[in-house]
Design an enzyme around this catalytic site. Structure first.
Site, mmCIF file in Angstrom:
data_model
loop_
_atom_site.group_PDB
_atom_site.id
_atom_site.type_symbol
_atom_site.label_atom_id
_atom_site.label_comp_id
_atom_site.label_asym_id
_atom_site.label_seq_id
_atom_site.Cartn_x
_atom_site.Cartn_y
_atom_site.Cartn_z
ATOM 1 N N ASP A 29 -2.597 77.586 35.133
ATOM 2 C CA ASP A 29 -3.046 77.049 36.239
ATOM 3 C C ASP A 29 -1.646 76.892 36.957
ATOM 4 O OD1 ASP A 29 -3.386 74.826 38.274
ATOM 5 O OD2 ASP A 29 -4.463 73.908 36.790
ATOM 6 N N HIS A 93 -15.010 75.895 36.845
ATOM 7 C CA HIS A 93 -13.772 75.901 35.969
ATOM 8 C C HIS A 93 -13.615 74.871 34.837
ATOM 9 C CE1 HIS A 93 -12.007 74.215 39.500
ATOM 10 N NE2 HIS A 93 -11.068 74.000 39.075
#
Length: 134
Positions: A29, A93
């Site tokens: 991320d 996600h």
């Protein structure tokens, strides 16, 4: 119109990949709230997790488990928490939040203020550690 995740999957914009198969990817991320935060992303653009077919749904969670176990091993975390999203980016996600010490965490909401943009170098190093633990 493609989401930012589709653009990363298609290598149109950079991402630090941990895992990839024909159904999904796992990437670091870019805007984590904790060290080692990653995401498992469906290659199919679907914005609501319960609209996924059963096989893909099951597969995403199996991959998330694999990535979480590798993250715990690679980063010596006590536990990895999981959140399924599709709001900010309308593309299913699973966010994985590795937590070093569970007792220090009061809630996921308490971490949100720690969100920051991480350098590609740090993300690449974390991705390499997690990949090596797979």
């Amino acid at each position: 119109m493609s989401t930012i995740f589709t653009k990363i999957i298609n290598r149109e914009i950079p991402g630090q990949f941990i895992y990839e198969d024909d159904k999904c990817v796992a990437i670091m991320d870019k805007f984590p709230v904790v060290e080692g935060q990653s995401m498992v992303i469906s290659k199919v653009e679907v914005d609501y997790v319960f609209n996924l077919d059963s096989d893909l749904y099951t597969h995403l969670f199996a991959v998330a488990k694999k990535i979480a176990e590798a993250t715990d091993k690679a980063l010596a975390t006590e536990r990895t928490c999981l959140v399924v999203e599709g709001f900010e980016v309308p593309h299913v996600h699973i966010k994985l939040y590795p937590i070093k010490t569970v007792g220090e965490m009061t809630s996921l909401a308490s971490l949100i203020s720690k969100r920051h943009e991480e350098t590609d170098e740090i993300l690449a190093n974390q991705a390499a550690l997690i990949k090596a633990a797979l």
